[in-house]
Design a protein around this motif. Structure first.
Motif, PDB file in Angstrom:
ATOM      1  N   LEU A  21       7.771   6.389   1.985  1.00  0.00           N
ATOM      2  CA  LEU A  21       8.356   5.061   1.894  1.00  0.00           C
ATOM      3  C   LEU A  21       7.757   4.365   0.684  1.00  0.00           C
ATOM      4  O   LEU A  21       6.539   4.360   0.529  1.00  0.00           O
ATOM      5  N   ASP A  22       8.599   3.816  -0.156  1.00  0.00           N
ATOM      6  CA  ASP A  22       8.127   3.005  -1.272  1.00  0.00           C
ATOM      7  C   ASP A  22       8.301   1.550  -0.847  1.00  0.00           C
ATOM      8  O   ASP A  22       9.352   0.942  -1.067  1.00  0.00           O
ATOM      9  N   ALA A  23       7.247   1.020  -0.185  1.00  0.00           N
ATOM     10  CA  ALA A  23       7.370  -0.299   0.437  1.00  0.00           C
ATOM     11  C   ALA A  23       7.552  -1.392  -0.615  1.00  0.00           C
ATOM     12  O   ALA A  23       8.283  -2.358  -0.399  1.00  0.00           O
ATOM     13  N   TYR A  69      16.550  -0.392   1.546  1.00  0.00           N
ATOM     14  CA  TYR A  69      16.680  -0.928   2.902  1.00  0.00           C
ATOM     15  C   TYR A  69      16.259  -2.390   2.930  1.00  0.00           C
ATOM     16  O   TYR A  69      15.507  -2.849   2.052  1.00  0.00           O
ATOM     17  N   ASP A  70      16.735  -3.086   3.944  1.00  0.00           N
ATOM     18  CA  ASP A  70      16.206  -4.411   4.265  1.00  0.00           C
ATOM     19  C   ASP A  70      15.186  -4.292   5.389  1.00  0.00           C
ATOM     20  O   ASP A  70      14.187  -4.971   5.409  1.00  0.00           O
ATOM     21  N   ALA A 130       1.514   8.560   7.068  1.00  0.00           N
ATOM     22  CA  ALA A 130       0.412   8.442   6.109  1.00  0.00           C
ATOM     23  C   ALA A 130       0.878   7.874   4.771  1.00  0.00           C
ATOM     24  O   ALA A 130       0.064   7.418   3.962  1.00  0.00           O
ATOM     25  N   THR A 131       2.186   7.901   4.498  1.00  0.00           N
ATOM     26  CA  THR A 131       2.670   7.392   3.209  1.00  0.00           C
ATOM     27  C   THR A 131       2.786   5.861   3.196  1.00  0.00           C
ATOM     28  O   THR A 131       3.115   5.279   2.178  1.00  0.00           O
ATOM     29  N   LEU A 132       2.509   5.233   4.348  1.00  0.00           N
ATOM     30  CA  LEU A 132       2.647   3.773   4.418  1.00  0.00           C
ATOM     31  C   LEU A 132       1.419   3.045   3.889  1.00  0.00           C
ATOM     32  O   LEU A 132       1.465   1.851   3.615  1.00  0.00           O
TER      33      LEU A 132
END
Ligand SMILES: Cc1cc2nc3c(=O)[nH]c(=O)nc-3n(C[C@H](O)[C@H](O)[C@H](O)COP(=O)(O)OP(=O)(O)OC[C@H]3O[C@@H](n4cnc5c(N)ncnc54)[C@H](O)[C@@H]3O)c2cc1C
Length: 443
Positions: free
Chosen positions: A91-93, A107-108, A281-283
């Motif tokens: 995820l690219d937050a 995404y929203d 873990a990508t968060l």
């Protein structure tokens, strides 16, 4: 315009991306069917899987299509939802994008419901010799190994030579291990006697290995003891306070406080250890020791109200007990409903996310585990019972929760048929992958 831009579109309603079409993700999608949102559900497989009955596919009682259904079909009539078979990698937050192996998706809101898989406690080299049970492919692989072991044994005239093929070691005494051991014992001691001519039934062994001093850790102690007794009656050797310390293609080593024993076997099955999806873990958020994301009470990621984590991937404490909510299907379903309610409420209101969100409250529906073809243990609040009544309850509960009407009917008919006839439904050896090596002495 890229594929992902087309799916996300440019619309006034928020775009909700759900990763995972398991219990949590699917329930979130279904619960958002009337909400003013556009949904995209991503899953790397094309089907929703009813994991509680996976062991029945692995032990040839049911066929895969009886417990799995295409996600696209389940959501076919939900016009606000698009389904993509795709794999999410991170995820690219900061950019509010879900990164896939082959693209990106803006995404929203995003709901991560990617579940968990088995872990070999740092011994990944055991994986080829001790398959775990998580997917349809795993179950079909285990079914093939089990059935092939009997086929190999049938061709060996010497009972000693047959023994490693007829020795089944299940690692892990949780519900999956208990259910696997019970079902295998019935194949080994009943079905094999009827269907095979040369197999020495007295030489068959089913061993269930558990590191703790009891089975079924989440169940009350009395039911754990009952499960142990029932398994023993079925011929299963229950080894408590025992740890598996070595597995290779031909042996398993079991260690206790009194020493180590190496048992020749071609059949080791892994039902111990859980590791959350690596997506968590990508968060960059805090994780527990199983890689689950430590979420806020509303199931969002700390500091990121637009990212929710649910089901087996989420670590959330039940405020009533102070313990983590268990990794079971009802919890994932409830979490899916909970985040859907929050998103639906916020999507219908502008600006979004400015009110206090309700915290998740887990409603414990109880625990069930089956032991062989007509026994189970059931823990429903203050009521604890076992044996045939618990097994009937187990059957009803599982049929009710199967996703499609067709599956409910098919599974019910299959169970009634095999209860009456003792015939397993799907004893087919298909494909050619990972077949055990034939013994040199084989005839
Ligand atoms: C063998 C077995 C037996 C069980 N028995 C019971 C039982 O008797 N009772 C009970 O209540 N619970 C049982 N459970 C636990 C229960 O199945 C889980 O708690 C539940 O499935 C969790 O739901 P979930 O939505 O979090 O994840 P899952 O249902 O596991 O769904 C995760 C989904 O995410 C998809 N996915 C994963 N990673 C990615 C990715 N990177 N990109 C795209 N898609 C991805 C997967 O394909 C999958 O469809 C059992 C589990 C197993 C494995």
């Amino acid at each position: 315009m890229t594929q992902s831009d087309r799916s996300a579109g440019d619309s006034s309603v928020p775009h909700v991306v759900i990763v995972g079409g398991g219990f949590g993700g699917l329930m979130a999608a279904l619960s958002l069917r009337r909400a003013p949102v556009r949904l995209t559900l991503i899953d790397r497989s094309n089907h929703h899987l009813f994991q509680p009955l996976l062991y029945q596919v692995a032990t040839a009682a049911l066929s895969p299509a009886q417990i799995a259904a295409p996600i696209r079909h389940i959501l076919a009539r939900q016009t606000n939802c698009t389904v993509w078979m795709a794999e999410a990698v991170r995820l690219d937050a900061a950019r509010r994008r879900l990164v896939l192996t082959d693209g990106e998706l803006p995404y929203d809101y995003v709901i991560l419901a990617a579940g968990a898989t088995h872990s070999y406690f740092g011994h990944d080299e055991w994986a080829p010799h001790a398959p775990g049970l998580k997917t349809v492919d795993d179950a079909v692989d285990i079914r093939q190994r089990l059935l092939l072991a009997f086929e190999r044994a049938e061709r060996l005239p010497d009972p000693e030579a047959q023994r490693p093929y007829l020795t089944f070691v299940v690692v892990g005494g949780g519900p999956t291990g208990v259910e696997m051991a019970g079902a295998i014992s019935e194949i080994a001691f009943e079905t094999a006697r009827r269907d095979f001519r040369q197999i020495d039934r007295a030489g068959a062994r089913v061993i269930l290995v558990e590191a703790l001093d009891r089975l079924l850790a989440g169940f009350p102690e009395s039911l754990a003891r009952r499960a142990e007794r029932d398994l023993t009656k079925l011929g299963v050797e229950v080894r408590l306070r025992s740890r598996v310390t070595g597995i290779d293609a031909r042996t398993v080593t079991i260690t206790t406080t009194t020493g180590a024993e190496t048992i020749p076997t071609r059949n080791v099955l892994w039902a111990a250890g859980v590791q959350a999806s690596p997506l968590g873990a990508t968060l960059g958020a805090p994780l527990d020791r199983n890689g689950k994301v430590l979420v806020e009470p509303d199931l969002s990621v700390p500091g990121r109200p637009d990212i929710f984590v649910i089901g087996d991937l989420a670590h959330v404490e039940d405020p009533r007990t102070g313990k983590p909510v268990p990794a079971v299907a009802p919890a994932a379903l409830q979490m899916g409903r909970h985040v859907a309610r929050i998103i639906a409420a916020e999507a219908g209101r502008a600006p979004r996310g400015h009110t206090v969100r309700p915290g998740f409250r887990y409603r414990d529906k109880g625990l069930l585990a089956t032991i062989g073809r007509k026994r189970a243990v059931a823990s429903l609040g203050p009521f604890h019972f076992a044996g045939f009544p618990a097994w009937i309850l187990w059957c009803i509960a599982h049929i009710l929760f199967l996703i499609t009407f067709r599956q409910k009917v098919l599974v019910m008919v299959e169970w009634i048929w095999s209860y009456v006839t003792f015939a397993g439904g799907a004893r087919l050896i298909t494909g050619g992958a990972r077949r055990p090596e034939p013994d040199k002495r084989q005839g």
